[in-house]
Design an enzyme around this catalytic site. Structure first.
Site, PDB file in Angstrom:
ATOM      1  N   GLY A  66      24.861  29.068  12.070  1.00 16.23           N
ATOM      2  CA  GLY A  66      24.050  28.193  11.635  1.00 16.23           C
ATOM      3  C   GLY A  66      22.934  28.504  11.118  1.00 16.23           C
ATOM      4  O   GLY A  66      22.347  30.498  10.625  1.00 16.23           O
ATOM      5  N   CYS A  83      16.877  22.707  19.079  1.00 12.74           N
ATOM      6  CA  CYS A  83      16.365  24.162  19.216  1.00 12.74           C
ATOM      7  C   CYS A  83      14.736  23.622  19.163  1.00 12.74           C
ATOM      8  O   CYS A  83      14.762  22.785  18.766  1.00 12.74           O
ATOM      9  CB  CYS A  83      16.058  24.996  17.134  1.00 12.74           C
ATOM     10  SG  CYS A  83      17.942  25.256  16.818  1.00 12.74           S
TER      11      CYS A  83
HETATM   12  C1  LIG Z   1      28.903  32.241  20.152  1.00 10.72           C
HETATM   13  C2  LIG Z   1      28.601  31.270  20.064  1.00 10.72           C
HETATM   14  C3  LIG Z   1      27.422  30.906  19.087  1.00 10.72           C
HETATM   15  C4  LIG Z   1      27.519  29.549  18.459  1.00 10.72           C
HETATM   16  N1  LIG Z   1      26.406  29.260  17.152  1.00 10.72           N
HETATM   17  C5  LIG Z   1      26.071  27.811  17.010  1.00 10.72           C
HETATM   18  C6  LIG Z   1      25.243  27.742  15.946  1.00 10.72           C
HETATM   19  O1  LIG Z   1      25.055  28.759  14.941  1.00 10.72           O
HETATM   20  N2  LIG Z   1      25.343  26.371  15.630  1.00 10.72           N
HETATM   21  C7  LIG Z   1      25.619  25.324  16.559  1.00 10.72           C
HETATM   22  O2  LIG Z   1      25.052  24.293  16.214  1.00 10.72           O
HETATM   23  N3  LIG Z   1      26.397  25.474  17.777  1.00 10.72           N
HETATM   24  C8  LIG Z   1      26.727  26.853  17.592  1.00 10.72           C
HETATM   25  N4  LIG Z   1      27.471  27.148  18.760  1.00 10.72           N
HETATM   26  C9  LIG Z   1      28.341  26.045  19.604  1.00 10.72           C
HETATM   27  C10 LIG Z   1      29.181  25.690  19.345  1.00 10.72           C
HETATM   28  O3  LIG Z   1      29.603  25.039  17.863  1.00 10.72           O
HETATM   29  C11 LIG Z   1      29.767  23.867  19.693  1.00 10.72           C
HETATM   30  O4  LIG Z   1      29.646  23.284  19.797  1.00 10.72           O
HETATM   31  C12 LIG Z   1      30.414  24.952  21.661  1.00 10.72           C
HETATM   32  O5  LIG Z   1      30.199  25.977  21.614  1.00 10.72           O
HETATM   33  C13 LIG Z   1      31.101  24.233  22.323  1.00 10.72           C
HETATM   34  O6  LIG Z   1      32.436  24.623  22.040  1.00 10.72           O
HETATM   35  P1  LIG Z   1      33.221  25.471  22.303  1.00 10.72           P
HETATM   36  O7  LIG Z   1      33.586  25.090  24.004  1.00 10.72           O
HETATM   37  O8  LIG Z   1      35.250  24.831  21.380  1.00 10.72           O
HETATM   38  O9  LIG Z   1      32.860  26.555  21.787  1.00 10.72           O
HETATM   39  C14 LIG Z   1      27.411  27.957  19.860  1.00 10.72           C
HETATM   40  C15 LIG Z   1      28.753  28.820  20.347  1.00 10.72           C
HETATM   41  C16 LIG Z   1      29.307  29.775  20.635  1.00 10.72           C
HETATM   42  C17 LIG Z   1      29.679  30.185  21.949  1.00 10.72           C
END
Ligand SMILES: Cc1cc2nc3c(=O)[nH]c(=O)nc-3n(C[C@H](O)[C@H](O)[C@H](O)COP(=O)(O)O)c2cc1C
Length: 314
Positions: free
Chosen positions: A51, A135
């Site tokens: 992000g 946010c």
């Molecule tokens: C360490 C970390 C940082 C993340 N940073 C962002 C971000 O900057 N912007 C965003 O929209 N989602 C962010 N997410 C959310 C992920 O993109 C995703 O939507 C969420 O982790 C669910 O998917 P997953 O279970 O495959 O991880 C972040 C997730 C993690 C684990």
């Protein structure tokens, strides 16, 4: 299909054509370049970068990550290099790598989101902008933009007017009616919705009696959230006509196929990248093998083919 015919993996998210339906999720893949040692980035359907905000952000103090059973909690605090450095340093290298990349963006006010979107719109290689709406809006007492249809709609309209790039709105699962939020994004001009972001969670240490995260609460991701994500993606697919991109706990090709079956146009893989840097590649190969084995010609033919109780397969 004859066994030697390779299935067509191509996917469409609105006007954007992808060579396959697998993308890396924001925040779990850096700016993409960190993963270049593991594989050719151009093999991904797309990659979504961490992000980006108007100014560089240091994020929260540690502890920022805690492992949970079947998942992880993070409270990174949206640390990033800022939009200017991304444009100057990362974007040219992503272009050189032939990567299809999507910029995930956030702000503390609508104006900040708009400014980031405007700056990114001039990047010829940028495939789409994804709005992280989870946010707090500092002008509205810190309520997340994506937690009310009005907040979501106002922000989406504003960014929509500021960019000609495809606009994806990334929905928060921390709402009661995700279908209504998807509709609000669609009505405000989004080209697609992506979901889910993390679920708000908490972990405490019984001995020290303290929260394990310095921020106290954090976002839960990983396999633990997959059933919730799948249900929400299914609801969103029923609620809107624009494409839906499924995210949440996807670790394997089978997980990705579940999201495609309920109607997702593509998927994003997040936490799995931490456990296995090759996760996206293995998922792409696994989808190809599955379709070939099942004699299904394309992702498009398979997509949305969920059979509910009482329905008969073709
Ligand atoms: C360490 C970390 C940082 C993340 N940073 C962002 C971000 O900057 N912007 C965003 O929209 N989602 C962010 N997410 C959310 C992920 O993109 C995703 O939507 C969420 O982790 C669910 O998917 P997953 O279970 O495959 O991880 C972040 C997730 C993690 C684990």
């Amino acid at each position: 299909m004859t066994p030697d015919r390779t299935p067509d993996l191509s996917a469409r998210v609105g006007t954007l054509s992808l060579k396959n339906p697998v993308m890396s999720a924001s925040g779990t893949f850096g700016y993409g370049l960190e993963f270049a040692p593991f594989y050719d980035l151009s093999r991904l359907g797309a990659l979504v970068v961490k992000g980006l905000s108007l100014q560089p952000t240091r994020g929260n103090p540690p502890q920022r990550i805690v492992e949970t059973s079947a998942g992880m909690l993070n409270a990174i605090g949206l640390q990033n290099i800022g939009v200017e450095r991304f444009i100057a340093e990362a974007a040219p290298r992503l272009d050189d790598a032939g990567a299809v990349y999507v910029a995930n963006i956030y702000g503390r006010t609508e104006e900040e989101y708009e400014a980031v979107a405007r700056r990114l719109s001039g990047l010829p290689g940028l495939a789409a902008i994804e709005l992280n709406v989870s946010c707090p809006n500092v002008k509205q007492g810190g309520i997340a933009f994506g937690s009310t249809p009005e907040g979501l709609s106002g922000l989406t309209r504003r960014v929509r007017a500021a960019t000609a790039k495809p606009l994806w709105v990334k929905l928060s699962p921390n709402v009661t009616d995700v279908g209504a939020m998807a509709r609000a994004a669609e009505d405000a001009g989004a080209d697609a919705v992506t979901l889910i972001n993390t679920l708000v969670g908490m972990a405490v240490d019984p001995r020290t009696r303290r929260p394990r995260l310095a921020n106290v609460t954090g976002g839960l991701s990983g396999p633990a959230i997959k059933p919730v994500a799948l249900r929400m993606v299914w609801e969103a697919c029923k609620a809107v006509k624009i494409p839906v991109v499924g995210i949440g706990g996807i670790q394997s090709a089978e997980d990705a196929l579940e999201f495609l079956l309920v109607g997702a146009s593509a998927v994003q893989v997040g936490t799995a990248n931490f456990r296995n840097p090759n996760a996206c590649m293995e998922i792409i190969e696994g989808i190809r093998d599955f379709l070939a084995r099942e004699k299904i010609r394309s992702v498009e033919e398979y997509r949305g083919g969920l059979l509910l109780p009482g329905e008969r397969g073709g």
